[in-house]
Design a protein around this motif. Structure first.
Motif, PDB file in Angstrom:
ATOM      1  N   ALA A  85      79.803  86.557 -51.336  1.00 47.40           N
ATOM      2  CA  ALA A  85      79.652  85.108 -51.197  1.00 47.40           C
ATOM      3  C   ALA A  85      79.666  84.763 -49.717  1.00 47.40           C
ATOM      4  CB  ALA A  85      80.795  84.397 -51.910  1.00 47.40           C
ATOM      5  N   LYS A  86      78.771  83.876 -49.330  1.00 50.53           N
ATOM      6  CA  LYS A  86      78.735  83.334 -47.971  1.00 50.53           C
ATOM      7  C   LYS A  86      78.553  81.837 -48.125  1.00 50.53           C
ATOM      8  CE  LYS A  86      76.917  87.242 -45.364  1.00 50.53           C
ATOM      9  NZ  LYS A  86      75.825  87.720 -44.494  1.00 50.53           N
ATOM     10  N   GLY A  87      79.642  81.093 -48.028  1.00 48.07           N
ATOM     11  CA  GLY A  87      79.580  79.654 -48.256  1.00 48.07           C
ATOM     12  C   GLY A  87      79.153  79.389 -49.681  1.00 48.07           C
ATOM     13  N   GLN A  88      78.098  78.602 -49.840  1.00 44.49           N
ATOM     14  CA  GLN A  88      77.604  78.255 -51.180  1.00 44.49           C
ATOM     15  C   GLN A  88      76.534  79.217 -51.693  1.00 44.49           C
ATOM     16  OE1 GLN A  88      76.218  74.310 -50.231  1.00 44.49           O
ATOM     17  NE2 GLN A  88      74.084  74.966 -50.102  1.00 44.49           N
ATOM     18  N   ARG A  89      76.343  80.340 -51.004  1.00 43.43           N
ATOM     19  CA  ARG A  89      75.325  81.315 -51.393  1.00 43.43           C
ATOM     20  C   ARG A  89      75.951  82.600 -51.930  1.00 43.43           C
ATOM     21  NH1 ARG A  89      72.988  83.102 -46.606  1.00 43.43           N
ATOM     22  NH2 ARG A  89      74.705  82.091 -45.554  1.00 43.43           N
ATOM     23  N   VAL A  90      75.302  83.168 -52.945  1.00 39.66           N
ATOM     24  CA  VAL A  90      75.595  84.530 -53.361  1.00 39.66           C
ATOM     25  C   VAL A  90      74.524  85.375 -52.680  1.00 39.66           C
ATOM     26  CG1 VAL A  90      75.817  86.141 -55.275  1.00 39.66           C
ATOM     27  CG2 VAL A  90      76.512  83.759 -55.586  1.00 39.66           C
ATOM     28  N   VAL A  91      74.969  86.329 -51.877  1.00 41.28           N
ATOM     29  CA  VAL A  91      74.053  87.138 -51.078  1.00 41.28           C
ATOM     30  C   VAL A  91      74.018  88.559 -51.647  1.00 41.28           C
ATOM     31  CG1 VAL A  91      73.526  88.028 -48.775  1.00 41.28           C
ATOM     32  CG2 VAL A  91      74.538  85.733 -49.044  1.00 41.28           C
ATOM     33  N   PHE A  92      72.811  88.971 -52.016  1.00 41.47           N
ATOM     34  CA  PHE A  92      72.562  90.308 -52.535  1.00 41.47           C
ATOM     35  C   PHE A  92      71.850  91.093 -51.438  1.00 41.47           C
ATOM     36  CE2 PHE A  92      72.672  87.431 -56.077  1.00 41.47           C
ATOM     37  CZ  PHE A  92      73.180  88.136 -57.157  1.00 41.47           C
ATOM     38  N   ASP A  93      72.360  92.279 -51.100  1.00 41.99           N
ATOM     39  CA  ASP A  93      71.705  93.151 -50.127  1.00 41.99           C
ATOM     40  C   ASP A  93      71.177  94.380 -50.850  1.00 41.99           C
ATOM     41  OD1 ASP A  93      72.298  91.508 -47.951  1.00 41.99           O
ATOM     42  OD2 ASP A  93      74.197  92.516 -47.556  1.00 41.99           O
ATOM     43  N   TYR A  94      69.935  94.731 -50.547  1.00 41.20           N
ATOM     44  CA  TYR A  94      69.270  95.873 -51.176  1.00 41.20           C
ATOM     45  C   TYR A  94      68.685  96.774 -50.101  1.00 41.20           C
ATOM     46  CZ  TYR A  94      69.062  92.514 -55.077  1.00 41.20           C
ATOM     47  OH  TYR A  94      69.358  91.594 -56.038  1.00 41.20           O
ATOM     48  N   SER A  95      68.581  98.051 -50.418  1.00 46.23           N
ATOM     49  CA  SER A  95      67.833  98.968 -49.552  1.00 46.23           C
ATOM     50  C   SER A  95      66.510  99.276 -50.246  1.00 46.23           C
ATOM     51  CB  SER A  95      68.627 100.248 -49.284  1.00 46.23           C
ATOM     52  OG  SER A  95      68.945 100.910 -50.488  1.00 46.23           O
ATOM     53  N   LEU A  96      65.489  99.383 -49.437  1.00 40.62           N
ATOM     54  CA  LEU A  96      64.157  99.762 -49.918  1.00 40.62           C
ATOM     55  C   LEU A  96      63.999 101.269 -49.741  1.00 40.62           C
ATOM     56  CD1 LEU A  96      62.218  96.824 -48.268  1.00 40.62           C
ATOM     57  CD2 LEU A  96      62.705  97.091 -50.702  1.00 40.62           C
ATOM     58  N   SER A  97      63.461 101.924 -50.755  1.00 37.09           N
ATOM     59  CA  SER A  97      63.332 103.377 -50.738  1.00 37.09           C
ATOM     60  C   SER A  97      62.189 103.840 -49.826  1.00 37.09           C
ATOM     61  CB  SER A  97      63.081 103.887 -52.157  1.00 37.09           C
ATOM     62  OG  SER A  97      61.774 103.509 -52.570  1.00 37.09           O
ATOM     63  N   GLU A  98      62.184 105.135 -49.576  1.00 30.92           N
ATOM     64  CA  GLU A  98      61.079 105.747 -48.835  1.00 30.92           C
ATOM     65  C   GLU A  98      59.760 105.524 -49.570  1.00 30.92           C
ATOM     66  OE1 GLU A  98      61.138 107.062 -45.772  1.00 30.92           O
ATOM     67  OE2 GLU A  98      63.253 106.511 -45.698  1.00 30.92           O
ATOM     68  N   LYS A  99      59.825 105.509 -50.900  1.00 30.20           N
ATOM     69  CA  LYS A  99      58.622 105.263 -51.704  1.00 30.20           C
ATOM     70  C   LYS A  99      58.047 103.877 -51.382  1.00 30.20           C
ATOM     71  CE  LYS A  99      56.967 105.616 -56.446  1.00 30.20           C
ATOM     72  NZ  LYS A  99      57.290 105.949 -57.838  1.00 30.20           N
ATOM     73  N   TRP A 100      58.922 102.876 -51.242  1.00 29.81           N
ATOM     74  CA  TRP A 100      58.478 101.525 -50.870  1.00 29.81           C
ATOM     75  C   TRP A 100      57.862 101.565 -49.479  1.00 29.81           C
ATOM     76  CZ3 TRP A 100      58.315  96.508 -52.791  1.00 29.81           C
ATOM     77  CH2 TRP A 100      58.057  95.512 -51.850  1.00 29.81           C
ATOM     78  N   LEU A 101      58.573 102.197 -48.555  1.00 24.49           N
ATOM     79  CA  LEU A 101      58.125 102.226 -47.167  1.00 24.49           C
ATOM     80  C   LEU A 101      56.795 102.958 -47.008  1.00 24.49           C
ATOM     81  CD1 LEU A 101      61.586 102.867 -45.504  1.00 24.49           C
ATOM     82  CD2 LEU A 101      60.370 100.682 -45.734  1.00 24.49           C
ATOM     83  N   ALA A 102      56.474 103.850 -47.950  1.00 24.31           N
ATOM     84  CA  ALA A 102      55.216 104.594 -47.896  1.00 24.31           C
ATOM     85  C   ALA A 102      54.026 103.774 -48.415  1.00 24.31           C
ATOM     86  CB  ALA A 102      55.336 105.890 -48.711  1.00 24.31           C
ATOM     87  N   LEU A 103      54.308 102.663 -49.079  1.00 26.69           N
ATOM     88  CA  LEU A 103      53.221 101.817 -49.592  1.00 26.69           C
ATOM     89  C   LEU A 103      52.473 101.158 -48.439  1.00 26.69           C
ATOM     90  CD1 LEU A 103      55.075  99.928 -52.488  1.00 26.69           C
ATOM     91  CD2 LEU A 103      53.358 101.732 -52.741  1.00 26.69           C
ATOM     92  N   PRO A 104      51.177 100.948 -48.586  1.00 25.61           N
ATOM     93  CA  PRO A 104      50.440 100.196 -47.564  1.00 25.61           C
ATOM     94  C   PRO A 104      51.015  98.769 -47.462  1.00 25.61           C
ATOM     95  CG  PRO A 104      48.936 101.244 -49.122  1.00 25.61           C
ATOM     96  CD  PRO A 104      50.318 101.407 -49.674  1.00 25.61           C
ATOM     97  N   PRO A 105      50.984  98.177 -46.284  1.00 24.64           N
ATOM     98  CA  PRO A 105      51.543  96.837 -46.099  1.00 24.64           C
ATOM     99  C   PRO A 105      51.014  95.798 -47.093  1.00 24.64           C
ATOM    100  CG  PRO A 105      51.060  97.802 -43.968  1.00 24.64           C
ATOM    101  CD  PRO A 105      50.514  98.735 -45.016  1.00 24.64           C
ATOM    102  N   ALA A 106      49.742  95.847 -47.418  1.00 24.48           N
ATOM    103  CA  ALA A 106      49.175  94.885 -48.366  1.00 24.48           C
ATOM    104  C   ALA A 106      49.821  95.038 -49.741  1.00 24.48           C
ATOM    105  CB  ALA A 106      47.664  95.047 -48.468  1.00 24.48           C
ATOM    106  N   GLN A 107      50.069  96.260 -50.142  1.00 23.10           N
ATOM    107  CA  GLN A 107      50.704  96.510 -51.437  1.00 23.10           C
ATOM    108  C   GLN A 107      52.174  96.070 -51.408  1.00 23.10           C
ATOM    109  OE1 GLN A 107      49.947 100.483 -52.790  1.00 23.10           O
ATOM    110  NE2 GLN A 107      50.587 100.025 -54.880  1.00 23.10           N
ATOM    111  N   GLN A 108      52.842  96.267 -50.291  1.00 20.38           N
ATOM    112  CA  GLN A 108      54.222  95.781 -50.149  1.00 20.38           C
ATOM    113  C   GLN A 108      54.258  94.261 -50.285  1.00 20.38           C
ATOM    114  OE1 GLN A 108      55.906  97.107 -46.441  1.00 20.38           O
ATOM    115  NE2 GLN A 108      55.909  99.262 -47.049  1.00 20.38           N
ATOM    116  N   ARG A 109      53.324  93.570 -49.626  1.00 24.17           N
ATOM    117  CA  ARG A 109      53.285  92.103 -49.705  1.00 24.17           C
ATOM    118  C   ARG A 109      53.021  91.624 -51.124  1.00 24.17           C
ATOM    119  NH1 ARG A 109      50.865  92.921 -44.802  1.00 24.17           N
ATOM    120  NH2 ARG A 109      48.756  92.745 -45.646  1.00 24.17           N
ATOM    121  N   GLU A 110      52.121  92.314 -51.828  1.00 22.56           N
ATOM    122  CA  GLU A 110      51.820  91.940 -53.211  1.00 22.56           C
ATOM    123  C   GLU A 110      53.047  92.125 -54.102  1.00 22.56           C
ATOM    124  OE1 GLU A 110      49.984  90.261 -56.260  1.00 22.56           O
ATOM    125  OE2 GLU A 110      49.180  90.335 -54.225  1.00 22.56           O
TER     126      GLU A 110
END
Length: 169
Positions: A85-110
């Motif tokens: 919790a940060k003030g009135q927000r619930v904050v979720f933190d995630y890590s993106l996998s190497e598989k995500w990072l290997a995607l072309p930028p256009a596919q990541q945006r989609e």
């Protein structure tokens, strides 16, 4: 909130290409319909909470879903790392996998656009979330390419975002 949403919502995401926004809102609302008794108990539970207390409560409830694990793999691309919790927000933190990072930028945006739409439609369909949002609760979902170092993008949801996306209050 924290769920293995990719398997559960695959039909909605795929259908989203051909469904109107209104039809998609209805499909999500039907899928995420909560029993009236459950909603009533939740409403009573949060009745005396302000937005900050509600964020702490919601973050603690989401942390329970991690069952004491330091991280939880959501799918091939995303691992939940932290919920707080940060003030009135619930904050979720995630890590993106190497598989995500290997995607072309256009596919990541989609994929990011689909994730954002899913987050908004899912949270805005839940009666308990609507009740929390009426008290000012917001969610922030931070996705890191090198957790906890490099923030790749952030997705948000709030009462105003729900209204902006056609969900009635």
């Amino acid at each position: 909130m924290l769920k293995n949403k990719s398997l559960l919502l695959l039909p909605f995401i795929l259908a989203g290409c051909t469904m109107s926004d209104n039809d998609m809102r209805k499909a999500y609302s039907n899928h995420y319909q909560q029993p009236a008794g459950y909603v009533a108990v939740y409403k009573e539970k949060i009745a005396g909470m302000d937005s900050d207390a509600l964020a702490k409560y919601a973050a603690a409830e989401e942390q329970k879903k991690m069952r004491g694990q330091s991280s939880v793999k959501i799918d091939d691309y995303i691992t939940a790392q932290n919920i707080q919790a940060k003030g009135q927000r619930v904050v979720f933190d995630y890590s993106l996998s190497e598989k995500w990072l290997a995607l072309p930028p256009a596919q990541q945006r989609e994929k990011q656009k689909l994730m954002e739409k899913d987050l908004i439609y899912r949270t805005c369909s839940l009666e308990t979330v609507k009740l929390a949002q009426e008290k000012g609760l917001e969610e922030e979902h931070n996705y890191y390419s090198n957790y906890p170092g490099t923030l790749a993008f952030t997705l948000r949801t709030s009462g105003q975002i729900c209204i902006n996306n056609g969900f009635a209050r």
